[in-house]
Design an enzyme around this catalytic site. Sequence first.
Site, short mmCIF file in Angstrom:
data_model
loop_
_atom_site.label_atom_id
_atom_site.label_comp_id
_atom_site.label_asym_id
_atom_site.label_seq_id
_atom_site.Cartn_x
_atom_site.Cartn_y
_atom_site.Cartn_z
N ASN A 90 0.93 -1.13 0.19
CA ASN A 90 0.17 -0.02 -0.03
C ASN A 90 0.82 1.19 -0.21
O ASN A 90 0.47 2.17 -0.67
CB ASN A 90 -0.84 0.03 1.37
CG ASN A 90 -1.70 1.38 1.39
OD1 ASN A 90 -2.42 1.84 0.66
ND2 ASN A 90 -1.35 2.12 2.65
N SER A 145 -3.86 2.56 -8.84
CA SER A 145 -4.49 3.60 -8.87
C SER A 145 -5.14 3.95 -10.11
O SER A 145 -4.93 3.42 -11.17
CB SER A 145 -3.27 4.79 -8.72
OG SER A 145 -4.09 6.02 -9.01
N TYR A 158 3.57 9.26 -11.70
CA TYR A 158 2.86 8.57 -10.67
C TYR A 158 2.01 7.51 -11.46
O TYR A 158 1.87 6.44 -11.26
CB TYR A 158 1.82 9.58 -9.82
CG TYR A 158 0.93 8.76 -9.13
CD1 TYR A 158 1.47 8.09 -7.76
CD2 TYR A 158 -0.39 8.76 -9.20
CE1 TYR A 158 0.50 7.53 -7.10
CE2 TYR A 158 -1.24 8.07 -8.40
CZ TYR A 158 -0.78 7.21 -7.41
OH TYR A 158 -1.70 6.70 -6.43
N ALA A 159 1.34 8.04 -12.71
CA ALA A 159 0.40 7.20 -13.23
C ALA A 159 1.24 6.14 -13.98
O ALA A 159 0.81 5.02 -14.32
CB ALA A 159 -0.41 7.91 -14.50
N LYS A 162 2.33 3.43 -11.29
CA LYS A 162 1.29 2.41 -10.89
C LYS A 162 0.88 1.80 -12.31
O LYS A 162 0.32 0.59 -12.01
CB LYS A 162 -0.17 3.28 -10.73
CG LYS A 162 0.13 4.25 -9.23
CD LYS A 162 0.33 3.02 -8.19
CE LYS A 162 0.20 3.58 -6.90
NZ LYS A 162 0.40 2.50 -5.67
N ILE A 191 -10.78 8.28 -2.66
CA ILE A 191 -10.75 7.84 -1.44
C ILE A 191 -10.63 9.08 -0.42
O ILE A 191 -9.44 9.58 -0.63
CB ILE A 191 -9.94 6.77 -1.03
CG1 ILE A 191 -10.23 5.61 -1.96
CG2 ILE A 191 -10.25 6.18 0.51
CD1 ILE A 191 -11.40 4.91 -2.06
#
Length: 267
Positions: A90, A145, A158-159, A162, A191
């Site tokens: 996580n 993600s 980040y994309a 992931k 979230i």
Amino acid sequence: MDRLKGKVAIVTGSTSGIGVGIARLYAAEGAKVVICGRRKERGQAVVDSIAAEGGEAWYHFMDMTDMSSVEALIADTAEKYGRIDILVNNAANVGLKDGRVDELTLEMWDAIFQSDMRGTFFMTKCVIPYMQKNENGGSIINIGSMASCSGDLGSTAYACAKAGVDMLTKYTALQYGKQNIRCNCVRPGLIVTPENEARVPQALKDIFLSNIMVKRYGCPEDIGHMCVYLGSDEAAYVTGQVVNVDGGLNSHVSTVAQFKELNSRTW
């Protein structure tokens, strides 16, 4: 409430946010949960809250960018409990504003990949030998993600990191499935956690809510419930899957929210 009874679970990044939600549900279902992260006081607070509810948890320091720290976490957990049944990857560096391709420096790119891709890979690599010793193997759950689902205006590194986690999930599932080691990925939608609620602008919440198919944002427990299932024996025939837990955010074409405002189904 004993779907994970007798299992030992490591939940990385479990000193806040989604990780806490997963860890608390794991403990409620009977798992012995290792809480890990860099913030000892917050980690111990999670352990204490789980103990107050009758669960069992233990805090261990862990820094995803320090490989010796990862190795120590895995080895110490195995020494303390004698086995490792579940790993939830996580922990991540949520670089939601890391920029466009032309704006990114190599240092920014490498920092995101070190925590989100490299860290997840190394944690998985280190836990596999311990799961191979188990008669029933183990379950590895990567937290991905929705950023990896399609292109966007920013968060490029980040994309991409992931998206790498998505593929690592499939390769791990393929290579170790015959040894009863399963690997799946959970992609959270928006979230809202106690830590980020005040920092998420209302305008952004409204944009997301108009595209979410249910009537609310997500919460850590939404991800936790899926992780309980994937970590349990109920999911013994589920591996190599990338599962969206996003309220339907990525289940429709991009124009749905706007057509809903027009009370129309088409142009």
